[in-house]
Design a protein around this motif. Structure first.
Motif, PDB file in Angstrom:
ATOM      1  N   ALA A   1      -2.370  -7.577   5.784  1.00  0.00           N
ATOM      2  CA  ALA A   1      -1.770  -6.112   5.183  1.00  0.00           C
ATOM      3  C   ALA A   1      -2.639  -5.838   4.357  1.00  0.00           C
ATOM      4  O   ALA A   1      -3.078  -4.552   4.382  1.00  0.00           O
ATOM      5  CB  ALA A   1      -0.307  -6.397   4.713  1.00  0.00           C
ATOM      6  N   VAL A   2      -3.074  -6.692   3.359  1.00  0.00           N
ATOM      7  CA  VAL A   2      -4.011  -6.252   2.233  1.00  0.00           C
ATOM      8  C   VAL A   2      -5.338  -5.755   2.947  1.00  0.00           C
ATOM      9  O   VAL A   2      -6.175  -4.876   2.660  1.00  0.00           O
ATOM     10  CB  VAL A   2      -4.230  -7.309   1.145  1.00  0.00           C
ATOM     11  CG1 VAL A   2      -5.527  -7.003   0.260  1.00  0.00           C
ATOM     12  CG2 VAL A   2      -2.806  -7.341   0.423  1.00  0.00           C
TER      13      VAL A   2
ATOM     14  N   THR B   1      -5.477  -2.444   4.522  1.00  0.00           N
ATOM     15  CA  THR B   1      -5.462  -1.479   3.564  1.00  0.00           C
ATOM     16  C   THR B   1      -6.670  -1.359   2.985  1.00  0.00           C
ATOM     17  O   THR B   1      -7.285  -0.150   3.077  1.00  0.00           O
ATOM     18  CB  THR B   1      -4.384  -2.000   2.473  1.00  0.00           C
ATOM     19  OG1 THR B   1      -3.211  -2.012   3.125  1.00  0.00           O
ATOM     20  CG2 THR B   1      -4.306  -0.767   1.520  1.00  0.00           C
ATOM     21  N   TRP B   2      -7.433  -2.360   2.833  1.00  0.00           N
ATOM     22  CA  TRP B   2      -8.666  -2.238   2.367  1.00  0.00           C
ATOM     23  C   TRP B   2      -9.996  -1.608   2.950  1.00  0.00           C
ATOM     24  O   TRP B   2     -10.612  -0.856   2.789  1.00  0.00           O
ATOM     25  CB  TRP B   2      -9.361  -3.669   1.860  1.00  0.00           C
ATOM     26  CG  TRP B   2     -10.475  -3.738   1.149  1.00  0.00           C
ATOM     27  CD1 TRP B   2     -11.823  -3.957   1.702  1.00  0.00           C
ATOM     28  CD2 TRP B   2     -10.854  -3.797  -0.432  1.00  0.00           C
ATOM     29  NE1 TRP B   2     -12.649  -3.895   0.733  1.00  0.00           N
ATOM     30  CE2 TRP B   2     -12.147  -3.705  -0.776  1.00  0.00           C
ATOM     31  CE3 TRP B   2      -9.895  -3.464  -1.618  1.00  0.00           C
ATOM     32  CZ2 TRP B   2     -12.606  -3.521  -1.792  1.00  0.00           C
ATOM     33  CZ3 TRP B   2     -10.358  -3.172  -2.797  1.00  0.00           C
ATOM     34  CH2 TRP B   2     -11.722  -3.251  -2.941  1.00  0.00           C
TER      35      TRP B   2
ATOM     36  N   HIS C   1      -6.499   4.682   3.711  1.00  0.00           N
ATOM     37  CA  HIS C   1      -5.896   3.705   2.921  1.00  0.00           C
ATOM     38  C   HIS C   1      -4.274   3.477   2.422  1.00  0.00           C
ATOM     39  O   HIS C   1      -3.569   2.678   2.795  1.00  0.00           O
ATOM     40  CB  HIS C   1      -6.888   3.291   1.716  1.00  0.00           C
ATOM     41  CG  HIS C   1      -8.351   3.057   2.033  1.00  0.00           C
ATOM     42  ND1 HIS C   1      -8.985   1.979   2.782  1.00  0.00           N
ATOM     43  CD2 HIS C   1      -9.129   4.091   2.138  1.00  0.00           C
ATOM     44  CE1 HIS C   1      -9.967   2.274   2.687  1.00  0.00           C
ATOM     45  NE2 HIS C   1     -10.466   3.514   2.547  1.00  0.00           N
ATOM     46  N   LEU C   2      -4.023   4.777   2.094  1.00  0.00           N
ATOM     47  CA  LEU C   2      -2.519   4.892   1.359  1.00  0.00           C
ATOM     48  C   LEU C   2      -1.747   4.810   2.646  1.00  0.00           C
ATOM     49  O   LEU C   2      -0.348   4.282   2.571  1.00  0.00           O
ATOM     50  CB  LEU C   2      -2.348   6.230   0.630  1.00  0.00           C
ATOM     51  CG  LEU C   2      -2.581   6.006  -0.740  1.00  0.00           C
ATOM     52  CD1 LEU C   2      -2.614   7.221  -1.483  1.00  0.00           C
ATOM     53  CD2 LEU C   2      -1.682   4.983  -1.520  1.00  0.00           C
TER      54      LEU C   2
ATOM     55  N   PHE D   1      -1.212   1.351   3.551  1.00  0.00           N
ATOM     56  CA  PHE D   1      -0.457   0.607   2.536  1.00  0.00           C
ATOM     57  C   PHE D   1       0.991   0.775   2.424  1.00  0.00           C
ATOM     58  O   PHE D   1       1.768  -0.083   2.020  1.00  0.00           O
ATOM     59  CB  PHE D   1      -1.239   1.041   1.042  1.00  0.00           C
ATOM     60  CG  PHE D   1      -0.375   0.567  -0.254  1.00  0.00           C
ATOM     61  CD1 PHE D   1      -0.720  -0.854  -0.615  1.00  0.00           C
ATOM     62  CD2 PHE D   1       0.682   1.016  -0.818  1.00  0.00           C
ATOM     63  CE1 PHE D   1       0.239  -1.571  -1.615  1.00  0.00           C
ATOM     64  CE2 PHE D   1       1.160   0.506  -2.004  1.00  0.00           C
ATOM     65  CZ  PHE D   1       0.828  -0.679  -2.381  1.00  0.00           C
TER      66      PHE D   1
ATOM     67  N   GLN E   1       2.572  -1.030   5.388  1.00  0.00           N
ATOM     68  CA  GLN E   1       2.351  -2.594   5.205  1.00  0.00           C
ATOM     69  C   GLN E   1       2.986  -3.122   3.842  1.00  0.00           C
ATOM     70  O   GLN E   1       2.985  -4.300   3.860  1.00  0.00           O
ATOM     71  CB  GLN E   1       0.796  -2.789   5.361  1.00  0.00           C
ATOM     72  CG  GLN E   1       0.207  -2.758   6.640  1.00  0.00           C
ATOM     73  CD  GLN E   1       1.070  -3.359   7.779  1.00  0.00           C
ATOM     74  OE1 GLN E   1       1.119  -4.550   7.694  1.00  0.00           O
ATOM     75  NE2 GLN E   1       1.372  -2.505   8.890  1.00  0.00           N
ATOM     76  N   PHE E   2       3.226  -2.276   2.956  1.00  0.00           N
ATOM     77  CA  PHE E   2       3.883  -2.863   1.862  1.00  0.00           C
ATOM     78  C   PHE E   2       5.161  -3.654   1.888  1.00  0.00           C
ATOM     79  O   PHE E   2       5.075  -4.578   1.251  1.00  0.00           O
ATOM     80  CB  PHE E   2       4.298  -1.489   0.905  1.00  0.00           C
ATOM     81  CG  PHE E   2       4.822  -1.984  -0.533  1.00  0.00           C
ATOM     82  CD1 PHE E   2       3.717  -2.668  -1.435  1.00  0.00           C
ATOM     83  CD2 PHE E   2       5.890  -1.664  -0.999  1.00  0.00           C
ATOM     84  CE1 PHE E   2       4.355  -3.141  -2.672  1.00  0.00           C
ATOM     85  CE2 PHE E   2       6.276  -2.380  -2.473  1.00  0.00           C
ATOM     86  CZ  PHE E   2       5.391  -2.807  -3.132  1.00  0.00           C
TER      87      PHE E   2
ATOM     88  N   MET F   1       3.759  -7.153   1.993  1.00  0.00           N
ATOM     89  CA  MET F   1       3.322  -7.793   0.628  1.00  0.00           C
ATOM     90  C   MET F   1       4.527  -8.145  -0.270  1.00  0.00           C
ATOM     91  O   MET F   1       4.665  -9.193  -0.623  1.00  0.00           O
ATOM     92  CB  MET F   1       2.504  -6.822   0.187  1.00  0.00           C
ATOM     93  CG  MET F   1       1.324  -6.401   1.067  1.00  0.00           C
ATOM     94  SD  MET F   1       0.243  -5.117   0.197  1.00  0.00           S
ATOM     95  CE  MET F   1      -0.362  -4.130   1.424  1.00  0.00           C
TER      96      MET F   1
END
Lengths: 74, 135
Positions: free
Chosen positions: B90-91, B94-95, B107-108, B111, B114-115, B118
């Motif tokens: 997920a990170v 996002t990256w 990206h947001l 994020f 997928q938050f 995390m």
């Protein structure tokens, strides 16, 4: 997109969790041992106090008996 | 008792994902699952079995009355490892601004999407370390 860093990072975190748990449990076990020792010391102190009181009472009784013995034997 | 819920969450999640991967490999390209595919060398049934195995171990940790807390932690660690693989995926997505199947998004956007993945990994770690004595 997903390189080898993801499994490596996950592995490091999992190993860190195990190490943290081991240290935490060891600390908890030590804490319990210290608590047990403190309780034991407290019990022994109280026991010693009771024994001292009983000894003093016996000594007083002994003095009284000695006086009676002296009086009886003239 | 509340600390069990995140472990139950992961058990159900991995059980469902594992079962679906055994049925069909299409889910292998989803962002949280694709990162886990490295442990099964890209095999969908293999990853399905690994997920079911990890869920089974965590289930054992919850129900079997283990005398030592570390035994519970050890049984939950495979589940935690898989959760962090998902979180890592997920990170990474996002990256990169791109889902694992190649769909580009801001990206947001990724994020926010997928938050939960995390967050689950972090809460699970807290449950099996700090909250371990209540297990």
């Amino acid at each position: 997109m997903n390189g080898l860093w993801i499994p490596l990072a996950a592995l490091i975190i999992s190993l860190a969790t195990l190490v943290f748990s081991a240290i935490s449990l060891k600390g908890k076990a030590n804490g319990t041992a210290v608590q047990r020792m403190e309780q034991r010391i407290k019990f022994l102190e109280e026991h010693l106090e009771r024994c001292t009181e009983r000894l003093e009472a016996c000594q007083e009784e002994n003095v009284v008996l000695m006086r009676k013995l002296v009086a009886a034997t003239g | 008792m509340t600390r069990h819920y995140i472990i139950w969450y992961a058990i159900v999640l991995h059980f469902v994902w594992g079962s679906l991967l055994l049925v069909h490999p299409v889910g292998l390209r989803t962002t949280p699952v694709s990162a886990m595919a490295t442990v099964s060398n890209g095999s969908a049934p293999g990853l399905g079995l690994i997920l079911l195995g990890a869920a089974g171990l965590a289930l054992t940790a919850l129900f079997y009355p283990f005398p030592r807390a570390w035994q519970v932690t050890v049984l939950c660690v495979p589940q935690q490892f898989l959760l962090f693989l998902s979180a890592g995926g997920a990170v990474a997505a996002t990256w990169a601004g791109m889902y694992a199947d190649g769909v580009p998004r801001p990206h947001l956007f990724i994020f926010m999407d997928q938050f939960p993945t995390m967050l689950a990994a972090i809460l699970h770690s807290l449950a099996i370390t700090v909250g371990m004595k209540s297990l």
